[in-house]
Design an enzyme around this catalytic site. Structure first.
Site, PDB file in Angstrom:
ATOM      1  N   TRP A   1       0.782  -1.050   0.104  1.00 13.25           N
ATOM      2  CA  TRP A   1       0.254   0.460   0.075  1.00 13.25           C
ATOM      3  C   TRP A   1       0.744   1.384  -0.087  1.00 13.25           C
ATOM      4  CZ3 TRP A   1      -4.293   0.604  -1.778  1.00 13.25           C
ATOM      5  CH2 TRP A   1      -5.697  -1.431  -1.572  1.00 13.25           C
TER       6      TRP A   1
ATOM      7  N   ASP B   1      -2.180   5.813   5.816  1.00 10.06           N
ATOM      8  CA  ASP B   1      -3.177   5.578   5.671  1.00 10.06           C
ATOM      9  C   ASP B   1      -3.461   4.764   6.194  1.00 10.06           C
ATOM     10  OD1 ASP B   1      -4.384   3.538   4.082  1.00 10.06           O
ATOM     11  OD2 ASP B   1      -3.350   2.946   2.700  1.00 10.06           O
TER      12      ASP B   1
ATOM     13  N   LYS C   1     -13.056  -2.354   5.735  1.00  9.72           N
ATOM     14  CA  LYS C   1     -12.291  -3.075   6.659  1.00  9.72           C
ATOM     15  C   LYS C   1     -12.898  -3.461   7.789  1.00  9.72           C
ATOM     16  CE  LYS C   1      -8.617  -2.532   4.048  1.00  9.72           C
ATOM     17  NZ  LYS C   1      -9.199  -3.521   2.783  1.00  9.72           N
TER      18      LYS C   1
END
Lengths: 368, 368
Positions: free
Chosen positions: A101, A175, A199
């Protein structure tokens, strides 16, 4: 009703109580005669849902009053562009690379500014956590970006870096998509935190951004108005029509989170204690096993996403089929790294992790 | 169960059958043990939902095979930037201004390219439809933009312009947010069509883009990857995690639409016939009334969004309160124009419009 345990990395399991409330209110929210999906975002019914969700999140995460909470769209991948469009001022930004990511983030940022890699664990296959004391921060970055939990590689920052102590005045951007609301956040060290909802917060299509107010108002001209943090903040996340049903589901999830208790703790503290216990249970089993292994260094292991491999990968299909037969779903690892992955977000109870460990043990014994 | 009639402009009414299916499947979709919200977007369950929705939409709207169907995020306001980021090549674009939405579109496009106003009905307060023969198209626009149904001003194109016949080779871009799937589309005249889902397709947070394949691959460098039509198309709308539940709800709505029948017609043709009858019923009543009036020229009146005013605006609050007491919800006009607005999208049955007309008549009589 017994539901299977869902280990998906996201979109991921949602608390059963939340789904039950959503089902029961689908045709008529609180006597309004409307589904939440059918409400004008500017009507008093939806405004009350929105304001409650925002207040509950602020309370749960202890978000200080000088931070704005924004509900946006596009997920983490869109934020990879939206952050530099809003913060880079076209200059430069520093990145700490710890997995897929943060790699994607630094790559996308290059469209808008210079990028400097301050640290990277690429050499060891994204299995370690680079110590902040080793970071090579540049002189004047517009911001420093890290992914505080790498969903694919299972690497988590258990303490956010203190950039000021490292001699850097730039705001830290995190993030936190895949561990938001699983633990507390030290906001004194953060400028912007962003995360997709799918999530730990609710359905896909909702993005959470928490931003310190002094960082608003710097967007590049190329930034689409709908993604200009200042415009979004000025309009209470209603510059464009927000993902109303996603906000409602997140709000139900926040109320569920506030109701949680664990050993005398409540709310987020209870959830964090439970998440620690869940992760310990699984890691301890993996570490003593002869069949399974997790590659991540001890100090960087994620509580949320636990990748593991079978030493004999020819057993993968049998392992997954057996898991499904026991009601243990979506354990296949990300296609980019293979193997298995158990994502044990807030909605996964300890009993679900225990069921997984029981299966891991039983499967290993059949191979002995 | 009797539900109120919901005249919201969007997010808007959803067919009751669709909501009932969604409620019944909330905890367990087709025996999968998961809510659709909990499914990995890359798993076979969600892929089957996605592919069915895409195929049903292609069939309903008769989308030719040389067009891609994209499911995106951000709504119409985000597309106001995403379209020029993808199509303008930094050059120029022509706009036909017919109300608030096309105004916003041309304003946002100025961030990315030169803008030429080819026609505008601003002088008459956005109540007319500028005839294509009167448009002043520029020599080489990268595209020509119009809003084919203005949600706020209630102006609708009942025939799309034939740009080639006007001597223009540029692709036509239409914002069809508020009448998509209410009528057929002449794709031979269209390059790109986009729309937010929250009027006729499903919940807010889902954006539909239909694009001719030869228009892909022209994005500016400043275009965020998540909004690059080429990348979205190459990844079957899964470059980033799509708004999975919104796609599911839209899919249920497409299946509902396919089941509709009206006077020997089925599917979209049945829906269009019903929409014509609904709009006629309401406009005919308004036109003969002494109390209410609609300002739009006859050839430009929207079938979907019908703004109207009470000649004595001091009655507005009493009108809205009486409507709510009869189960007629969300009739207040947009804040920018005031008055009233009845949005009668696909999910509004003829009986709902009849109930509105009955109330309009009764309220008028009490004022006589």
């Amino acid at each position: 009703m017994t539901r299977p345990y869902n280990f998906s990395a996201g979109p991921a399991a949602i608390p059963e109580e939340v789904l039950q409330t959503a089902a029961s209110e689908m045709l008529d929210w609180h006597g309004s005669g409307m589904s939440v999906m059918e409400m004008s975002h500017r009507g008093k019914e939806f405004i009350s849902i929105y304001e409650q969700a925002e207040a509950d999140l602020r309370e749960l995460l202890a978000v200080p009053s000088n931070f704005k909470i924004l509900f946006m769209q596009g997920g983490g991948l869109a934020e990879n562009a939206i952050v530099p469009l809003n913060l880079s001022r076209g200059a430069s930004a520093d990145f700490v690379v710890t997995g897929s990511w943060s790699q994607k983030s630094q790559k996308e940022a290059r469209k808008y500014c210079e990028v400097h890699i301050a640290a990277s664990n690429e050499a060891d296959g994204h299995t370690s956590l680079p110590a902040p004391s080793s970071w090579q921060l540049s002189a004047k970055p517009s911001y420093v970006h890290l992914c505080s939990n790498e969903t694919i590689h299972g690497v988590e920052f258990h303490e956010l870096p203190d950039l000021k102590a490292l001699g850097c005045d730039a705001p830290l951007v995190i993030d936190f998509s895949s561990h938001v609301a699983s633990r507390s956040v030290d906001w004194s060290r953060v400028g912007v935190a962003f995360g997709g909802a799918q999530k730990n917060l609710g359905p896909a299509g909702l993005t959470l951004v928490v931003i310190r107010e002094d960082l608003l108002g710097q967007a590049l001209k190329a930034c689409p108005s709908a993604f200009d943090y200042q415009l979004v903040a000025n309009n209470q996340s209603m510059y464009n029509t927000p993902p109303t049903y996603g906000i409602y589901m997140a709000g139900l999830t926040f109320q569920w989170l506030k109701r949680q208790t664990e050993g005398g703790l409540t709310g987020l503290a209870a959830m964090e204690a439970r998440n620690i216990a869940k992760a310990r249970l699984l890691y301890e089993f993996l570490d003593q096993s002869q069949l399974y292994s997790n590659p991540v260094a001890l100090d960087g292991r994620s509580r949320m996403n636990i990748p593991f491999r079978l030493r004999d990968e020819s057993l993968n299909d049998a392992f997954l089929a057996g898991a499904k037969a026991r009601g243990l779903l979506q354990l296949k690892g990300h296609k980019s790294v293979g193997g298995m992955r158990a994502s044990i977000y807030n909605a996964m109870p300890l009993a679900g992790v225990q069921a997984l460990v029981d299966y891991l043990r039983d499967f290993e014994q059949t191979q002995a």
